[in-house]
Write a protein that holds these residues in place. Structure first.
Motif, short mmCIF file in Angstrom:
data_model
loop_
_atom_site.label_atom_id
_atom_site.label_comp_id
_atom_site.label_asym_id
_atom_site.label_seq_id
_atom_site.Cartn_x
_atom_site.Cartn_y
_atom_site.Cartn_z
N ARG A 116 31.64 -38.91 3.99
CA ARG A 116 32.48 -38.06 4.83
C ARG A 116 33.92 -38.55 4.89
NH1 ARG A 116 28.65 -40.16 8.31
NH2 ARG A 116 27.77 -38.05 8.54
N GLU A 147 27.70 -36.19 1.80
CA GLU A 147 27.11 -36.72 3.03
C GLU A 147 27.28 -35.75 4.19
OE1 GLU A 147 26.95 -41.16 4.90
OE2 GLU A 147 28.93 -40.29 4.64
N SER A 148 28.36 -35.00 4.19
CA SER A 148 28.60 -33.97 5.21
C SER A 148 29.37 -32.84 4.55
CB SER A 148 29.40 -34.55 6.39
OG SER A 148 30.65 -35.05 5.95
N SER A 149 29.44 -31.71 5.23
CA SER A 149 30.09 -30.53 4.65
C SER A 149 31.58 -30.78 4.43
CB SER A 149 29.89 -29.33 5.58
OG SER A 149 30.50 -28.18 5.04
N THR A 173 24.22 -30.75 -0.14
CA THR A 173 24.92 -31.04 1.11
C THR A 173 23.96 -31.47 2.20
OG1 THR A 173 26.53 -29.32 0.54
CG2 THR A 173 26.55 -30.10 2.80
N SER A 174 24.34 -32.55 2.90
CA SER A 174 23.66 -33.00 4.12
C SER A 174 22.15 -33.17 3.93
CB SER A 174 23.93 -32.02 5.27
OG SER A 174 25.32 -31.89 5.49
#
Length: 283
Positions: A116, A147-149, A173-174
């Motif tokens: 992120r 790891e995150s959007s 994603t995620s």
């Protein structure tokens, strides 16, 4: 009180003095069963509370030699603090899928792990690097594990890459961390984009798959990845923060990944075999 009552060991990953004192109320102090207080420090957000916590616990365990040396320089050992020790973090799991050469004939599969902090630390220039690699290596199949959007502007650029290169770009994603291994096992190389590491647990988890890893040469990466032994290290400078943060140039990333993608099958097999040997020795 409920979760600390009857515990033989309490493991602390953040210096919470208030909760520590509450746990001591119900912690056993008899010779027959003494509750051991273990502190696993990280250099991120180090402050006065972290220093005070060193004197509360029984033992301080650093998850890398780099963290141990950093802490010794910042907080010299004194008799009031708990006993200090360290060990490079290693997964107890044994890899059951040793690799031998490229995963798919006629393709080179590269998975890029994107934390992120990438938009903050590296900016959109990382997408220029991926564009260059896709343009110069027709056999490249690139997977981005986020790891995150990402922000909308980044997502639009990735969509354009996908249109330009005939769906050779895949985005994940995620995903839960326990599922990462199944995606990593289908790759030939893994590039870890992190410019900072708290403990190095991500390096340990990814390294268990015997897939050669490309990473920035920032502590504690050197305790997990050895250049041209079980992966490749990207040269970088360290910033002026209180803990190690890599300052990486996009051209250095592009140059290293370009040379990696030009490696032949023989060199890849050598790294895969040596990766297994490194894991065995460290376990």
């Amino acid at each position: 009180y409920r979760w600390s009552y009857g515990a033989t060991h309490l493991c602390w990953f953040s210096p919470n003095g208030k909760v520590f004192r509450e746990s001591k109320v119900v912690a056993s102090a008899s010779q027959r069963q003494y509750t051991r207080q273990l502190y696993f420090p990280t250099w991120n957000n180090w402050g006065l509370k972290s220093t005070e916590f060193l004197e509360m616990v029984d033992r301080i365990v650093c998850f890398s030699r780099d963290m141990h040396l950093w802490l010794r320089e910042r907080e010299p050992v004194n008799f009031l603090q708990g006993e200090r020790t360290w060990g490079n973090l290693i997964s107890p799991d044994i890899s059951l899928k040793p690799r031998h050469g490229f995963r798919h004939k006629g393709e080179i599969r590269l998975l890029a792990v994107i934390p992120r902090t990438v938009p903050e630390d590296m900016g959109p220039s990382i997408l220029d690097v991926f564009d260059f690699l896709l343009a110069t290596h027709e056999e490249l199949r690139l997977t981005l594990l986020l790891e995150s959007s990402w922000p909308r502007s980044y997502r639009r650029r990735v969509a354009r890459l996908n249109r330009c290169y005939d769906d050779r770009v895949k985005v994940l994603t995620s995903l839960p961390y326990y599922s990462w291994g199944s995606h990593i096992c289908d790759q030939d190389w893994v590039y870890i984009c992190n410019t900072r590491h708290c403990y190095g647990s991500l390096l340990s988890a990814i390294g268990m798959n015997c897939v050669p890893v490309v990473a920035h040469d920032v502590p504690p990466v050197g305790g997990h990845i050895q250049d041209n032994i079980n992966g490749r290290l990207i040269p970088c400078e360290l910033g002026d923060e209180g803990y190690p943060v890599a300052k990486v140039r996009p051209e250095d990333i592009a140059e290293t990944l370009d040379s990696v993608l030009r490696d032949d099958s023989l060199n890849l097999k050598s790294l895969q075999i040596q990766s297994r040997g490194v894991i065995d020795r460290r376990q």
